[in-house]
Structures are given as C-alpha cells and as structure tokens.
Write an enzyme that holds these catalytic residues in place. Structure first.
Site, PDB file in Angstrom:
ATOM      1  CG  ASP A  88      -0.362  -0.240   2.524  1.00 20.11           C
ATOM      2  OD1 ASP A  88       0.675  -0.928   2.587  1.00 20.11           O
ATOM      3  OD2 ASP A  88      -0.899   0.261   3.531  1.00 20.11           O
ATOM      4  CD  GLU A 154       3.067  -1.289   7.684  1.00 22.54           C
ATOM      5  OE1 GLU A 154       3.229  -1.406   8.911  1.00 22.54           O
ATOM      6  OE2 GLU A 154       3.145  -0.175   7.135  1.00 22.54           O
ATOM      7  CD  GLU A 155       2.424   3.138   5.559  1.00 22.37           C
ATOM      8  OE1 GLU A 155       2.345   3.542   6.732  1.00 22.37           O
ATOM      9  OE2 GLU A 155       3.486   3.089   4.920  1.00 22.37           O
ATOM     10  NE  ARG A 199      18.630  -3.583  18.327  1.00 19.82           N
ATOM     11  CZ  ARG A 199      18.225  -3.948  19.539  1.00 19.82           C
ATOM     12  NH1 ARG A 199      16.986  -4.360  19.721  1.00 19.82           N
ATOM     13  NH2 ARG A 199      19.028  -3.910  20.572  1.00 19.82           N
ATOM     14  CG  HIS A 388       5.326   7.744   6.283  1.00 17.10           C
ATOM     15  ND1 HIS A 388       4.363   7.547   7.244  1.00 17.10           N
ATOM     16  CD2 HIS A 388       5.616   6.522   5.780  1.00 17.10           C
ATOM     17  CE1 HIS A 388       4.102   6.237   7.334  1.00 17.10           C
ATOM     18  NE2 HIS A 388       4.864   5.610   6.445  1.00 17.10           N
TER      19      HIS A 388
HETATM   20 ZN   LIG Z   1       5.024   3.593   6.286  1.00 19.64          ZN
HETATM   21 ZN   LIG Z   2       6.247   0.934   5.409  1.00 26.23          ZN
END
Ligand SMILES: [Zn+2]
Ligand SMILES: [Zn+2]
Length: 421
Positions: A88, A154-155, A199, A388
């Site tokens: 997305d 996802e956002e 990590r 972003h």
């Molecule tokens: Zn993002």
């Molecule tokens: Zn992302």
C-alpha cells in the site's frame, strides 16, 4: 542444493538478481506511478498475481481483502518458509522530480487525496516479484516450499478494518502449508544504499493510539472558579504524562515514547469550554512495559482530573505489537545474509520507534525483519527525507540487494535449517 556451497549459491542468486535488475526497477516505477491506498491495492495485487501464475506458482487472490499468496513447491522435499512484501501507498502528494513521480489521487475517508509510495512499498512488491522469478528458476533444486505473501494495508486504513497482516493471517496466509519462519524487509532512507541493517529482539516499536477526553464545566473565562477548567487540567495531564517515561520507567529495559500530538478545546478567548480532547501515540519495545504504560497513563490522567474536579476518560486503541526478531533465527539469518551478500553489507541496526504490522506474522512463527538502505552514496542518511516524506527518494541500484537477500535467505533456510551451522 544442500550440497551446493554457500559461495556457489550466493553467486548463482547474485547473477540472477543482476539479470532481472532492470525489470525489477521497471516494475517498481510502474507501481510507483500507480500507487494505491490501503485496501485499494487491486491493480498492484493483480500485477503480482499474474506474475506468480506465469511462473507456475499456486496463487490465491483476495486473501485478507486484497492480498495475494503464492506458493512454490520445490521438487525436493523439505520445510516451508514465508517471505512478505506490503503493497500500500500513502495519502501524500509527491514532490520529487523523478520522471515517474505519482500524480495519482484516491478516496480516503470520504475525501479525494493525492497518493504516493512515500514508504517504499512499491520497492517491496518489485523486489518480491524478482525473488519469485529467481526461485521459480531454481524450483528443481529447492528442498521444500516457499510461500510469498503480498500484503495489503500495512499503513492502516483508519476505517476500523484490521491491519493487512492480521487480515491475511485470519484468511489462511500462514497455513496450508504452515511456514516455520517468515522473513521481510523495509527500505529506509536512514541507511546507505544497498546496506542491510538488523538486530535480534525488538527492531521496531509497538504503536498504540491514545485518546484522552477531559470533561470540565463551561464558564466565563474571567471567572474560572464558577466552572471546572478542562484546559489547564489538560495541560497538567500532558506534562505529567511526560514524567511516566522520564521518572517511572527503567530506561535500560526499553526505549519508550508517549506523545500527545493533538489537542482540541474551546471556541473563544473568554469562554472556558466544557471539554478538551487529546490524541497521541505510545511506543515501546517491550510488551510488559507497554501494558504498564497504559495503566500509568490512565492513573495519571484520572487522578489529575479528579484533583481539579474534572473527569478524564482514557482510551487506548491497541495497535501493532513490537516487531520482534526471533534471536535464534536472527543470529542464523545475519550469518546467512553475510554469506549471501557480503559481510560489509550487513550491519547492526539500532532499535527504531517506527512500527510495522509484520509483527503479527512474527507472532505466528519466528520472524526476521530487516532494513534495506536506499539513500544514494552521495547523500547523508541522517539528513535524507524520511519514509512518509513527499520527497522520499529511492536509490534503485539498492533493490537488487533486497532481491538477493530474500532469495538467499529463503533457499538457505530450506537447505540448511537454522540448527545447522
Ligand atoms: Zn510507512
Ligand atoms: Zn512501510
């Protein structure tokens, strides 16, 4: 393949990634020019699904609304491993000057908004399509099954629907057959182009939305004693919340952030309003501390409001958990990445306070998530426009290292397992 040396395998995948590089970049530009918001990723999903079908994958579409699942059974018996890419874009107006800059718009919460792949998920899709092709070409020698997950939302669609990872899990993306490990990556401007950073343990934070409503009693601004002032009460609450992290938590356990980011109340200079509404975000790297913070916020806000004769209602909307890199898998995976790429290309990441819904996949089976740097060699990762940003820029030569990393991890995991050194 189990008998193939790491060097031979690495060379094979590196050559294949180089051969497919131009097409991966072309796919990325195509998706970049046609970005789609969360749960609207139909064009992107169709592109991934068609590619997988042509390559001989078993394909399921509409998984978790707009997600795509591809399964490749290698010709040799073995385990199951999953790789994930999110699809997305964001309601951001692109301001880069690349020739394939987005001019797209879409509907978001009832408004028409500009849309841009400002988080680089276009790269993730293109990379995984490249990986799909390389793995299909190695099918005869792959010992086991590869599950590719092209994930929507996802956002966060911010309309009450679950995150894409959650929706896909509920819809069987991590079953039939169930993988025993999941790998994913995220491009980031915070790391130099083509460098991988990761990590063990918490890589990205948990993220919860916080809402506090303070209710007082409206009165004339000149006579605060005739009512209950929710404005000063809110100011006290905001400041007191900052002492939770600085005075009440052990900073050696986990980084934590509490931010009050919006505050709304009142309409006129000489009227103290009835109520004030605030919103914010809570980030940690530890699930125990996360739950503890919720309690402390509630106690702090409620007690301060009570002292003023007001009422505070605290609501925490539980968001994504910590993106937790399984230590055993990540130790193994870091070594594998060093074999598959080269030692200098793999570095240790600090914990970051951003969040990722890959965390849900990594709750189902051990997961390993890593960053892929995309800031050009001449740029400074510390100053480059962040994910972003309308100026988010991807150094495309980095993409082939993402392709190599995921392809190598998948094959190496299936042929060696993590118990073998
Ligand atoms: Zn993002
Ligand atoms: Zn992302």
């Amino acid at each position: 393949m189990d008998s193939m040396s790491s060097d031979t395998l690495s060379q094979h995948i590196s050559d294949a990634a180089l051969r497919i590089e131009d097409r991966v970049i072309a796919w990325r530009r195509d998706i970049h020019q046609n970005p789609e918001l969360s749960y609207q990723e139909t064009r992107t999903a169709a592109m991934a699904a068609e590619h997988l079908r042509k390559l001989g994958y078993e394909v399921r579409t509409g998984v978790g609304i707009t997600g795509v699942v591809g399964t490749l059974k290698g010709d040799k018996p073995g385990g199951v491993v999953a790789l994930r890419a999110d699809m997305d874009a964001l309601p951001v107006e692109e301001r880069t000057d690349v020739p394939f800059a987005s001019k797209a718009t879409a509907q978001y919460l009832g408004q028409t908004v500009p849309v841009m792949h400002a988080c680089g998920h276009d790269c993730h899709v293109a990379i995984l399509m490249g990986v799909a092709e390389i793995l299909a070409g190695m099918k005869a020698e792959i010992p086991g099954t590869v599950r590719l997950i092209f994930q929507p939302n996802e956002e966060g669609s911010n309309d009450g629907r679950p995150s894409g990872a959650k929706a896909m899990i509920a819809d069987g993306a991590m079953a039939n057959p169930a993988p025993s490990a999941v790998f994913g990556l995220h491009v980031t401007s915070g790391v130099r182009s083509g460098v991988i950073a990761l990590r063990p343990g918490g890589l990205m934070a948990s993220a919860d939305r916080l809402k506090i409503d303070v209710e007082g009693r409206q009165t004339h601004g000149s006579m605060p004693w005739r009512g209950i002032d929710p404005v000063v009460t809110s100011a006290q609450i905001i400041l007191a919340l900052q002492t939770i992290v600085s005075r009440q938590l052990d900073p050696t356990v986990t980084p934590a952030v509490i931010s009050v980011s919006t505050i709304h109340g009142g309409v006129r200079n000489n009227i103290l309003p009835d109520s004030v509404a605030m919103e914010g975000t809570i980030r940690t790297h530890d699930e125990g501390v996360r739950a503890d913070i919720w309690k402390r916020i509630d106690k702090t806000a409620t007690a301060i409001a009570e002292a003023a004769g007001a009422k505070a209602k605290v609501t925490v909307f539980q968001g994504v958990p910590v993106t937790y890199n399984d230590p055993g898998l990540t130790d193994w995976g870091t070594g594998s990445l060093k074999d598959g790429l080269d030692t200098q290309r793999v570095t240790e990441s600090r914990p970051t306070m951003g969040a990722e819904d890959f965390s849900y996949l990594a709750q189902v089976v051990p997961g390993m998530f890593f960053f892929l740097g995309i800031t050009p060699p001449e740029g400074d990762p510390r100053g480059a426009p962040a994910n972003h940003s309308p100026l988010f820029y991807v150094d495309e030569p980095a993409l082939k290292y993402g392709v190599r990393a995921l392809a190598y991890l998948a094959v190496d995991y299936l042929r060696r397992g993590i118990a073998v050194d």
